[in-house]
Design a protein around this motif. Structure first.
Motif, PDB file in Angstrom:
ATOM      1  N   UNK A 185       0.715  -1.315   0.033  1.00 19.88           N
ATOM      2  CA  UNK A 185      -0.029  -0.006   0.106  1.00 19.88           C
ATOM      3  C   UNK A 185       0.816   1.319   0.063  1.00 19.88           C
ATOM      4  N   UNK A 186       2.010   1.029   0.233  1.00 18.08           N
ATOM      5  CA  UNK A 186       3.139   2.224  -0.064  1.00 18.08           C
ATOM      6  C   UNK A 186       4.465   1.771  -0.421  1.00 18.08           C
ATOM      7  N   UNK A 187       5.364   2.737  -0.867  1.00 19.22           N
ATOM      8  CA  UNK A 187       6.763   2.239  -0.947  1.00 19.22           C
ATOM      9  C   UNK A 187       7.211   2.134   0.173  1.00 19.22           C
ATOM     10  N   UNK A 188       8.535   1.735   0.291  1.00 23.24           N
ATOM     11  CA  UNK A 188       9.379   1.682   1.539  1.00 23.24           C
ATOM     12  C   UNK A 188      10.235   2.687   1.624  1.00 23.24           C
ATOM     13  N   UNK A 189      10.240   3.527   2.540  1.00 17.80           N
ATOM     14  CA  UNK A 189      11.376   4.737   2.890  1.00 17.80           C
ATOM     15  C   UNK A 189      12.474   3.899   3.388  1.00 17.80           C
ATOM     16  N   UNK A 190      13.645   4.639   2.997  1.00 19.80           N
ATOM     17  CA  UNK A 190      15.077   4.080   3.411  1.00 19.80           C
ATOM     18  C   UNK A 190      15.274   4.720   4.793  1.00 19.80           C
ATOM     19  N   UNK A 191      16.198   3.924   5.245  1.00 21.72           N
ATOM     20  CA  UNK A 191      16.409   4.471   6.902  1.00 21.72           C
ATOM     21  C   UNK A 191      16.691   5.978   7.164  1.00 21.72           C
TER      22      UNK A 191
END
Length: 185
Positions: A94-100
């Protein structure tokens, strides 16, 4: 889509095709996805699951029949698992994955998006929400009248959805009971 900076955009604009910022699907889109998956008649055949992904705007991945991609990502970000005949579960990004390096800014947004999506599931299913947070982020489960369940999860990087068949739901229920009784996994 909901971007990290809380702007609503018609489609994701990106320079890096793998996306490093958090972008979530619009609530209207999630409503369409929830409505479709909540109406599934089980057992669900693989070809019907593929049709359901297509019907809700996911494109087949070129590398396999069980993997799909959303408009948020150029590579497969959603999939279903089957026993060779019937679908056991479906994972829907349902979303992209944010980077740390984005977590400080993405974490509050993932929580807000999670709550919005949970309200959509409440409204669409009419089922009781069972919520928990194990310290990595909230997770909620809804048991549907057809015996399946929907699981919504979030952490500082993403929001995702899993739909489990009645058979898989029974297995998960057994695992939860097993853990509650203090037995090893």
């Amino acid at each position: 889509a909901l971007r990290l900076h809380a702007r609503n955009l018609g489609g994701p604009e990106r320079e890096d095709p793998l996306m490093t910022e958090f972008i979530a699907l619009r609530p209207e889109r999630v409503d369409q996805i929830i409505t479709a998956w909540a109406a599934v008649r089980w057992p669900l055949k693989e070809r019907h699951a593929a049709h359901l992904f297509a019907q809700t705007g996911f494109m087949p991945d070129r590398h396999g029949t069980h993997a799909f991609r959303s408009e948020l990502c150029p590579v497969a970000d959603s999939f279903f698992i089957s026993n060779g005949k019937h679908v056991q579960s479906a994972h829907v990004a349902l979303s992209t994955i944010a980077t740390p390096d984005q977590y400080g800014r993405s974490a509050p947004l993932t929580q807000s998006v999670y709550l919005t999506y949970a309200q959509i599931i409440d409204a669409r299913t009419g089922a009781k929400r069972e919520a928990e947070d194990d310290g990595t982020g909230p997770q909620a489960r809804w048991r549907l009248a057809n015996g399946s369940n929907i699981v919504l999860g979030a952490n500082q990087a993403l929001v995702d959805l899993t739909v489990n068949s009645p058979e898989q739901t029974a297995i998960l229920d057994w695992q939860i009971l097993w853990e509650l009784q203090g037995r090893p996994e």
